[in-house]
Each structure stands twice: as structure tokens, then as C-alpha cells.
Design an enzyme around this catalytic site. Structure first.
Site, PDB file in Angstrom:
ATOM      1  N   LYS A 159      34.882  50.401  30.217  1.00 53.56           N
ATOM      2  CA  LYS A 159      35.021  49.794  31.538  1.00 53.56           C
ATOM      3  C   LYS A 159      35.407  48.328  31.377  1.00 53.56           C
ATOM      4  O   LYS A 159      34.702  47.559  30.735  1.00 53.56           O
ATOM      5  CB  LYS A 159      33.718  49.881  32.334  1.00 53.56           C
ATOM      6  CG  LYS A 159      33.854  49.309  33.759  1.00 53.56           C
ATOM      7  CD  LYS A 159      32.508  49.178  34.451  1.00 53.56           C
ATOM      8  CE  LYS A 159      31.792  47.904  34.090  1.00 53.56           C
ATOM      9  NZ  LYS A 159      32.267  46.709  34.823  1.00 53.56           N
ATOM     10  N   ASP A 207      40.634  44.056  50.260  1.00 48.10           N
ATOM     11  CA  ASP A 207      41.553  43.206  51.021  1.00 48.10           C
ATOM     12  C   ASP A 207      42.138  44.069  52.132  1.00 48.10           C
ATOM     13  O   ASP A 207      41.675  45.198  52.345  1.00 48.10           O
ATOM     14  CB  ASP A 207      42.639  42.647  50.099  1.00 48.10           C
ATOM     15  CG  ASP A 207      43.126  41.262  50.526  1.00 48.10           C
ATOM     16  OD1 ASP A 207      43.507  41.128  51.703  1.00 48.10           O
ATOM     17  OD2 ASP A 207      43.141  40.335  49.697  1.00 48.10           O
ATOM     18  N   ASN A 219      47.415  46.978  53.043  1.00 52.59           N
ATOM     19  CA  ASN A 219      48.709  46.789  52.391  1.00 52.59           C
ATOM     20  C   ASN A 219      48.582  46.054  51.061  1.00 52.59           C
ATOM     21  O   ASN A 219      49.246  46.395  50.076  1.00 52.59           O
ATOM     22  CB  ASN A 219      49.651  46.028  53.325  1.00 52.59           C
ATOM     23  CG  ASN A 219      51.054  45.925  52.765  1.00 52.59           C
ATOM     24  OD1 ASN A 219      51.736  46.933  52.594  1.00 52.59           O
ATOM     25  ND2 ASN A 219      51.488  44.706  52.470  1.00 52.59           N
ATOM     26  N   THR A 220      47.715  45.042  51.033  1.00 55.60           N
ATOM     27  CA  THR A 220      47.523  44.266  49.799  1.00 55.60           C
ATOM     28  C   THR A 220      46.869  45.107  48.718  1.00 55.60           C
ATOM     29  O   THR A 220      47.256  45.057  47.538  1.00 55.60           O
ATOM     30  CB  THR A 220      46.680  43.018  50.089  1.00 55.60           C
ATOM     31  OG1 THR A 220      47.390  42.191  51.012  1.00 55.60           O
ATOM     32  CG2 THR A 220      46.404  42.219  48.822  1.00 55.60           C
ATOM     33  N   ARG A 256      25.244  45.589  28.454  1.00 57.20           N
ATOM     34  CA  ARG A 256      24.428  44.767  27.570  1.00 57.20           C
ATOM     35  C   ARG A 256      23.501  45.520  26.620  1.00 57.20           C
ATOM     36  O   ARG A 256      23.301  45.064  25.484  1.00 57.20           O
ATOM     37  CB  ARG A 256      23.640  43.757  28.421  1.00 57.20           C
ATOM     38  CG  ARG A 256      24.507  42.595  28.900  1.00 57.20           C
ATOM     39  CD  ARG A 256      23.821  41.756  29.966  1.00 57.20           C
ATOM     40  NE  ARG A 256      23.862  42.413  31.270  1.00 57.20           N
ATOM     41  CZ  ARG A 256      23.436  41.858  32.396  1.00 57.20           C
ATOM     42  NH1 ARG A 256      22.903  40.636  32.367  1.00 57.20           N
ATOM     43  NH2 ARG A 256      23.526  42.495  33.535  1.00 57.20           N
ATOM     44  N   THR A 270      24.376  46.989  42.218  1.00 54.13           N
ATOM     45  CA  THR A 270      23.026  47.210  41.701  1.00 54.13           C
ATOM     46  C   THR A 270      22.249  45.915  41.511  1.00 54.13           C
ATOM     47  O   THR A 270      21.066  45.950  41.192  1.00 54.13           O
ATOM     48  CB  THR A 270      23.072  47.990  40.370  1.00 54.13           C
ATOM     49  OG1 THR A 270      23.956  47.324  39.462  1.00 54.13           O
ATOM     50  CG2 THR A 270      23.552  49.409  40.591  1.00 54.13           C
ATOM     51  N   ASP A 285      37.464  48.257  36.574  1.00 57.28           N
ATOM     52  CA  ASP A 285      36.489  47.962  37.620  1.00 57.28           C
ATOM     53  C   ASP A 285      36.897  46.664  38.315  1.00 57.28           C
ATOM     54  O   ASP A 285      36.285  45.616  38.133  1.00 57.28           O
ATOM     55  CB  ASP A 285      35.095  47.838  36.998  1.00 57.28           C
ATOM     56  CG  ASP A 285      34.005  47.673  38.030  1.00 57.28           C
ATOM     57  OD1 ASP A 285      34.240  47.995  39.211  1.00 57.28           O
ATOM     58  OD2 ASP A 285      32.912  47.214  37.655  1.00 57.28           O
ATOM     59  N   LEU A 286      37.936  46.758  39.152  1.00 61.23           N
ATOM     60  CA  LEU A 286      38.511  45.576  39.786  1.00 61.23           C
ATOM     61  C   LEU A 286      37.951  45.319  41.183  1.00 61.23           C
ATOM     62  O   LEU A 286      38.192  44.264  41.763  1.00 61.23           O
ATOM     63  CB  LEU A 286      40.035  45.704  39.844  1.00 61.23           C
ATOM     64  CG  LEU A 286      40.716  45.872  38.486  1.00 61.23           C
ATOM     65  CD1 LEU A 286      42.228  45.935  38.665  1.00 61.23           C
ATOM     66  CD2 LEU A 286      40.332  44.747  37.533  1.00 61.23           C
ATOM     67  N   LYS A 287      37.240  46.300  41.726  1.00 60.08           N
ATOM     68  CA  LYS A 287      36.588  46.152  43.042  1.00 60.08           C
ATOM     69  C   LYS A 287      37.559  45.578  44.087  1.00 60.08           C
ATOM     70  O   LYS A 287      37.278  44.590  44.755  1.00 60.08           O
ATOM     71  CB  LYS A 287      35.339  45.281  42.929  1.00 60.08           C
ATOM     72  CG  LYS A 287      34.249  45.874  42.041  1.00 60.08           C
ATOM     73  CD  LYS A 287      33.003  44.990  42.023  1.00 60.08           C
ATOM     74  CE  LYS A 287      31.876  45.622  41.217  1.00 60.08           C
ATOM     75  NZ  LYS A 287      32.167  45.642  39.769  1.00 60.08           N
ATOM     76  N   ASP A 291      32.832  43.103  28.749  1.00 63.91           N
ATOM     77  CA  ASP A 291      33.192  41.850  29.407  1.00 63.91           C
ATOM     78  C   ASP A 291      33.078  40.658  28.458  1.00 63.91           C
ATOM     79  O   ASP A 291      32.671  39.560  28.848  1.00 63.91           O
ATOM     80  CB  ASP A 291      32.316  41.633  30.648  1.00 63.91           C
ATOM     81  CG  ASP A 291      32.747  42.542  31.792  1.00 63.91           C
ATOM     82  OD1 ASP A 291      33.960  42.696  31.991  1.00 63.91           O
ATOM     83  OD2 ASP A 291      31.872  43.113  32.448  1.00 63.91           O
TER      84      ASP A 291
END
Length: 224
Positions: A32, A64, A67-68, A205, A115, A59-61, A10
Site C-alpha cells: 500500500k 474533490d 470531474n476532478t 508500523r 481509524t 491509497d490516495l483518498k 510510507d
């Protein structure tokens, strides 16, 4: 997979992210890419990291209406992700549609409980029971919806594995013995998670912020 470690990448700068992956790729099994990376760099960034030659975990979680989420899943076919996350709390219909819309070969896993949360946080958001109970409920729902597996902490993966023998289990929030836990509240070591049934070990990290990322990745790999 021979190496279950996926580096949580990230970093805000794409060039630095690519440099880090190329340094440690001999000691990890995949990368990831979370919301911070995806929102900053989009499809282009994912393609650039994919050129490093490792499987990509998006990892977009997604969370919604069904359909979205299905539309979003179809929009990332071109990225050929190995794994994509949706929130199991989105419900059975959402998870069913997410899996149906995913590209062939992409594993869709449901995020159960972050977590960074503990039972006090659950109470504040109106969720009763223990964190263990919540994860088990959502794991059962994800299984019934046809997902490939779930994301859960190392504290629950052993119990979930016993319940769902053929599930694919992603465990984040891992810390090597002696490492600082930071904002993670329910942590275990990579070795413990693997022994308890984890399919993928997400580590960020402890590698990306280490003084010597290559040595850090090598040391974690050696414990597995």
C-alpha cells in the site's frame, strides 16, 4: 488472494522502501502506497516499487468534485494499481465517476471513517450518531454508487460484510496482539479482521518499524 496482508509503505526514502519490500515480499500479498509516498516519489516511485513484483494499492483518498476525481483516476491508469481509494464522503456522483474512470481491473474502494477517529472526533466535525452508524451509511452509499468495496476498521467490517456479501473490504489500523496502538483508536488483530470478512489487511508500523521486519511479517502471516 492467498495472502491478504498489504504492507503500508510510507518510508521517505525510496531506496529504503524498496529494500524493505524485497526483504518481506515472501510474507505479504501486496504493498500500500499512501499520500506521503506518492507525494514524495510520484509515478517513478510507484513504478520502482511495482518492480518488486507485488500488487500495488494506491491509497490516495481522492476527494474533490466528480470531474476532478475522474481526471485523477484516469491519470493513474499507467500505474496499473490493483486498488485505489476515494473518500466515500465525497458523495454518490463522485464515487460513480471515480469507478467509471478507473482502469479495467482496478478495484475502487470508498474510505468511510479513518481509524484515527472516534465518536468524539465525529461530534467535533458535526457528524451525529455512532461511528458504526456512519460506516454503515457510507457503505450503503458506496455500494449503490457501484464501488467495489470500502475501507473500514475491524470494528465494523463484520457488520458491513453481513450487509454487503460481495463487497471488497480493506481494513487498516491493525495491530498484532500485544502491539502498541500508536495514533489508532479503533483497532483489532489481523486474525480477527480476517475472520470477520476483511479482504485486505493493511499493516504498516508493526512490520516496517519492527527490529526484524521479516520475522514480524512472518509472525503475522502465521496467524492467518
Amino acid at each position: 488472494m492467498s495472502n491478504p496482508v498489504f504492507l503500508a509503505l510510507d518510508l521517505p526514502r525510496l531506496d529504503a522502501a524498496k529494500e524493505l519490500v524485497n526483504k518481506v515480499k515472501a510474507h505479504i500479498g501486496g504493498v500500500k502506497l499512501g499520500m506521503e509516498f506518492f507525494y514524495a516519489h510520484g509515478h517513478h516511485g510507484v513504478h520502482e516499487i511495482a518492480h518488486c513484483g507485488l500488487p500495488i494499492f494506491l491509497d490516495l483518498k481522492l476527494h474533490d468534485i466528480p470531474n476532478t476525481v475522474a481526471g485523477a483516476m484516469q491519470a493513474i491508469h499507467v500505474l496499473e494499481p490493483a486498488i485505489v481509494t476515494v473518500h466515500a464522503g465525497g458523495g454518490r456522483a463522485m464515487m460513480e465517476d471515480a469507478k467509471a474512470a478507473a482502469a479495467e481491473g482496478t478495484k475502487v474502494v470508498g474510505v468511510t471513517m479513518l481509524t484515527s477517529l472516534d465518536e468524539r472526533d465525529m461530534t467535533q466535525t458535526g457528524i451525529g450518531g455512532s461511528s458504526h452508524d456512519q460506516v454503515m451509511r457510507l457503505a450503503e452509499l458506496a455500494d449503490s454508487a457501484g464501488l467495489d468495496g470500502i475501507v473500514c476498521s475491524g470494528h465494523e467490517v463484520g457488520a458491513v460484510h453481513k450487509q454487503w456479501k460481495k463487497g471488497f473490504f480493506v481494513v487498516p489500523g491493525l495491530r498484532p496482539a500485544g502491539s502498541a496502538t500508536g495514533d489508532q483508536k479503533r483497532v483489532v488483530t489481523p486474525r480477527q479482521a480476517r475472520d470477520d470478512g476483511a479482504s485486505v489487511l493493511v499493516i504498516g508500523r508493526p512490520i516496517s518499524k519492527a527490529a526484524d521486519p521479516v520475522q514480524a511479517a512472518r509472525d503475522i502471516e502465521a496467524t492467518l
